[in-house]
Structure formats: structure tokens, C-alpha cells
Design an enzyme around this catalytic site. Structure first.
Site, short mmCIF file in Angstrom:
data_model
loop_
_atom_site.label_atom_id
_atom_site.label_comp_id
_atom_site.label_asym_id
_atom_site.label_seq_id
_atom_site.Cartn_x
_atom_site.Cartn_y
_atom_site.Cartn_z
N HIS A 150 0.83 -1.21 0.00
CA HIS A 150 0.00 0.00 0.00
C HIS A 150 0.87 1.25 0.00
CE1 HIS A 150 0.47 -0.34 4.49
NE2 HIS A 150 0.53 0.98 4.39
N ASP A 174 -0.02 -7.59 0.81
CA ASP A 174 0.44 -6.23 1.05
C ASP A 174 1.96 -6.18 1.07
OD1 ASP A 174 0.59 -3.55 1.60
OD2 ASP A 174 -0.50 -3.62 3.49
N GLY A 254 3.60 5.99 9.42
CA GLY A 254 5.00 6.07 9.03
C GLY A 254 5.74 4.77 9.28
N SER A 256 4.49 1.85 8.44
CA SER A 256 4.05 0.90 7.42
C SER A 256 5.24 0.30 6.66
CB SER A 256 3.15 1.58 6.40
OG SER A 256 1.82 1.57 6.81
N SER A 271 1.57 -4.21 7.74
CA SER A 271 0.48 -3.81 6.85
C SER A 271 -0.35 -2.71 7.50
CB SER A 271 -0.41 -5.02 6.53
OG SER A 271 -1.54 -4.62 5.78
#
Length: 300
Positions: A150, A174, A254, A256, A271
Site C-alpha cells: 500500500h 500487502d 510512518g 508501514s 500492513s
């Protein structure tokens, strides 16, 4: 609580910290006559594998954003975690969808909202967003970085290189793969704290109850435990990610794409989840073995 991905857009807004409410519970004691023995009700049989599968499919068909679920065969339950955006009526929708298998559901609440949450754990940026690098990997002498899909979807250019065409997947899975523009900068370690790093030499799958570690560009190094495997998380709007590792380690925007690991073994890429590192939270990780296997990559 609402499920979210931990991707930071521009400057990360300061979140209001929830006040802690402490409640005291009065102890209640019951007296049993010594001559009376209570009849023990026979234990109900555990649901079959097929019944658990039906219950899991029912949660999926209900399609309630802000929920995540996995099957715990040991307890014979489909464990559903619902964030703060899920209403009581929506919980009832899930139970109604399960029908005769509603008894196989265990419904848990978690604060906040599930959202999609980039050296391992250090910041990477693109087009005004910041994520965390998960793990640096190698294939045939070429070096790549793994992060969340993502993050890389729709963003080909990153501070460390270029996203590899066809190797960004979100939703369903993801993960995203970035080719390093400067291979010499690829570090096979993950960043911990105070200038310390951990070498990552293996990749695998954790076990439920296992202590794990994670790192991210917003909240740094944190620890927690694995609470479930093969969890499906529904971010809403048709964005579902399957077969994730569910943990109680906290994270914030941040983080992720950041690494989930234990010792020298890589486990996953962040994720999303809910909560924050003040009140705690629930987080979900893309298994790192998935992109490694799909693209012939290896940790180093």
C-alpha cells in the site's frame, strides 16, 4: 477502533492521547453447601474443521470494515477482532451471517481504527509520503528492499530507488519490492535503537504466543507477542488482506512496511492496525516468506 495502515502523509499529525480510566471491581464470593455437589454439564463438542471454515466464510461475507479474524483450532473458535468503528448492529450482522455456526465465533474489541500503516525500520519516502523499509534482500547479485504494497502502489519512485513493475500487491496481499539505486547502501540488518542494529540471516513463520520484535521510522523498536496467524484484515472499501500475522505490538503512521522479526529471523512487513504506542494496539503483518517465495528473493 478502526483498522488503518501506518503510512505517514506529509508531516504526521500529533494524536490526542486517550486518558486512562481505572475501574475497580468488587469481589463476589459464593457459598456452596458442603453436602451438595453441582451436576456438571457435559462439555459441548468443538466445532469441526468444516464448521470453523463456514464461520470464517460468514465473517468474510458480512464484509464489515474494521474487522480482522483468524481460526484458532486449539480453542475451536474463529477469533474476530473489531475496531471502534464497528457498531453493535454490525457485530450482530456477523453473528447472523454465521447462523448455526455463531457459537464458533469469539468477538473481541480493540480501541482505535484499523488503517494501513517504511535499514529495516528506517524511513523511505515518495511523493510526500513516508513509510518504513522492511528488509533488504538480494537476488542474483541485485539488491532490493521490501516494504508494504500500500506504500508502493501508484508510487514508482522512492528515495532509495524504483519500485519493481509487477511486484507491488495490495489489496489481497500487502508487499512491494524496490530496486536499490545504490546497491552498496543495502544493509542486511534492521535498526533497533541508539545506533544498534540486528543482523537478519533467516526468514520464517512465527508461532502463536511467541515474543516478537518490530521496528519503524515513527516509533522505533518495539516488542510484543503473536496473537494469531492467517488473520484476514478488512480495511473497508474492498481492501482485504489475507493470511497476515496478528500481534499486540504497537505502531503508528510512518511505520508501514517496517520489519517484524525475532532474533536473526525475518517474519513480516507491517500492513496496518489500530491504536498507538501510548495506549497500545493491534497490528497485522504481511508474511515476509510470501514475496521472498514469489520473486526468488533472499535475506542476507
Amino acid at each position: 477502533m478502526k483498522v488503518k495502515t501506518f503510512l505517514s502523509s506529509g508531516s504526521v499529525a500529533r494524536r490526542a492521547r486517550a486518558a486512562t480510566v481505572v475501574a475497580s471491581l468488587a469481589a463476589v464470593s459464593a457459598l456452596v453447601a458442603p453436602t451438595a455437589l453441582a451436576a456438571q454439564a457435559p462439555a459441548e463438542p468443538q466445532p469441526t474443521v468444516a464448521q470453523l471454515a463456514q464461520a470464517s466464510d460468514a465473517v468474510l461475507s458480512a464484509d464489515i470494515g474494521g474487522t480482522a479474524w483468524y481460526t484458532d483450532k486449539a480453542s475451536g473458535k474463529v477469533v474476530v477482532t473489531a475496531d471502534s468503528t464497528v457498531s453493535a448492529a454490525e457485530i450482530n450482522e456477523i453473528k447472523e451471517a454465521a447462523g448455526a455456526q455463531a457459537g464458533a465465533l469469539e468477538i473481541n474489541r480493540t480501541p482505535g481504527k484499523f488503517t494501513r500503516l517504511i535499514a529495516g525500520g528506517e524511513a523511505i519516502t515518495s511523493s510526500g509520503v513516508r513509510c518504513s523499509l522492511g528488509f533488504n534482500v538480494v537476488k542474483a547479485g541485485q539488491y532490493f528492499a521490501l516494504t508494504a504494497g500500500h506504500c508502493t502502489i501508484g508510487r514508482p519512485t522512492w528515495s532509495i530507488g524504483t519500485a519493481v513493475p509487477g511486484q507491488t500487491v495490495f489489496p489481497v496481499n500487502d508487499h512491494g519490492v524496490i530496486a536499490h539505486s545504490n546497491p552498496a547502501a543495502a544493509d542486511g540488518r534492521v535498526y533497533l535503537y541508539n545506533g544498534t542494529y540486528r543482523d537478519i540471516i533467516n526468514a520464517g513463520t512465527p508461532t502463536v504466543g511467541q515474543r516478537i520484535e518490530r521496528s519503524g521510522s515513527t516509533t522505533g523498536y518495539r516488542t510484543g507477542t503473536v496473537t494469531g496467524l492467517n488473520a484476514t484484515v478488512n480495511y473497508g472499501g474492498g481492501q482485504l488482506v489475507y493470511n497476515t500475522h496478528q500481534t499486540n505490538a504497537c505502531a503508528e503512521p510512518g511505520d508501514s512496511g517496517g520489519p517484524l522479526f525475532g532474533g536473526n529471523t525475518a517474519y513480516g512487513l507491517l500492513s496496518g492496525g489500530s491504536g498507538n504506542c501510548t495506549v497500545g494496539g493491534t497490528t497485522f503483518y504481511e508474511p515476509v516468506t510470501r514475496p521472498l517465495g514469489l520473486y526468488g528473493l533472499s535475506v542476507f
